[in-house]
Design a protein around this motif. Structure first.
Motif: not given
Length: 350
Positions: A179-180, A182-184, A219
């Motif tokens: 989930h981190e 996927q913040k890119h 996102p």
């Protein structure tokens, strides 16, 4: 010229094309006769395939869609961008501009018409994946954009988006949870949004390249027409190279399986028009490789038959019993009389 995997290189072979490493540095020149020492160094340079001079295929050209040197230029620029992004909360425009220029340059060879064959090989070496993947994705995205009828400037803007899509990963700690990771796209967008030379098309491509038509992407979980065309194009191109390339936690798929996956989800995950362009752009069996048929016969691909998955035109070299054919001939696997013949595997290329 014959195309084969670098792992099948043999001493005494003569290079039909020069070898450059992943960042465009000259390794061996055209005409070099390979030695055991040359061959031993190929993996160190990330060389996946080589082109060998052979009278058998002297009349068969193998033209890259985008010059390897241009992909290498983009990868080098991206390395600098990633390094800068990892150290600061903002980026100097001059740093980003280094990666913008190659994006527009990638679009130029495709106009007024598409010539050449896209590089469908996996990304290598794995250690340079973060820089090489966007560069290769941008090349394929350029092809797809041209195929769906976009103009050169729009294609260039989409290529720039492909090159810069993942720079936000530089701000995410290695080994972070999914989930981190996927913040890119958002982090990449934030780094770029105030740059005066980053267009709305490029920004949308960066932010949305992991969105999928059915809303399962990230996102924002966008659906259908809410996803920009640039993001739909890059989504297909990035998915292909992601599937076929080895990296930590991912075993590579075969090219054929990756193509089948993208085709299977056309209209669900991926835009049908883009998938159609993809099928007409990426060779399942590239020109110059040796393949074996289900009949036991072997032949070199002289026409990849792009658009006809797994149905190339072959110059036959051995019969079903493995004996060399004295008078070579060509067959097209699209011809009705050859429909019973199926490519089983690529010889010296897997």
């Amino acid at each position: 010229m014959i195309r084969l995997a670098a792992s099948h290189a043999q001493a005494g072979m003569e290079l039909a094309l020069p070898i450059v490493d992943a960042f465009g540095n000259a390794v061996y020149s055209e005409g070099t006769e390979l030695t055991a020492e040359h061959i031993g160094k190929l993996p160190l340079y990330g060389v996946r395939e080589i082109f060998i001079a052979d009278p058998l295929l002297d009349d068969v050209p193998v033209e890259p869609l985008v010059p390897p040197e241009l992909e290498a230029k983009a990868a080098l620029a991206l390395r600098t961008v990633y390094e800068e992004a990892g150290f600061s909360n903002s980026l100097e425009p001059a740093v980003i501009e280094q990666a913008v220029q190659p994006g527009y340059e990638m679009a130029k060879p495709l106009f007024p018409r598409v010539l050449g064959e896209v590089n469908s090989a996996p990304i290598s070496p794995v250690t340079e994946y973060d820089y090489l993947m966007p560069a290769r994705t941008a090349s394929l995205a350029a092809m797809l954009a041209a195929r769906v009828g976009l103009d050169m400037d729009t294609t260039g803007q989409i290529c720039v988006g492909a090159l810069l899509m993942d720079i936000g990963t530089a701000k995410i700690a290695a080994g972070s949870a999914e989930h981190e990771q996927q913040k890119h796209p958002v982090l990449s967008y934030v780094l770029l949004k105030d740059m005066p030379f980053i267009s709305a098309i490029t920004s949308a491509t960066v932010l949305q390249h992991h969105e999928r038509l059915d809303g399962s992407g990230f996102p924002q979980g966008l659906k259908g027409d809410d996803i920009s065309m640039g993001a739909r194009i890059v989504g297909v191109a990035e998915s292909y190279y992601s599937l076929i390339s080895a990296r930590p936690g991912h075993e590579p798929w075969s090219r054929q399986d990756a193509m089948e996956y993208i085709m299977a989800f056309g209209g669900d995950l991926f835009d049908s028009k883009v998938v159609e362009a993809f099928v007409r752009s990426v060779p399942a069996y590239p020109t110059g490789i040796l393949v074996r048929l289900n009949t036991g016969e072997t032949g070199y691909v002289v026409d990849a038959g792009i658009g006809q998955i797994g149905r190339p035109t072959l110059r036959m070299v051995s019969d079903k019993d493995g004996f060399k054919i004295k008078e070579m001939f060509e067959i097209s696997l699209t011809d009705e009389k050859h429909r019973h013949r199926v490519v089983e595997d690529a010889v010296e290329y897997g």
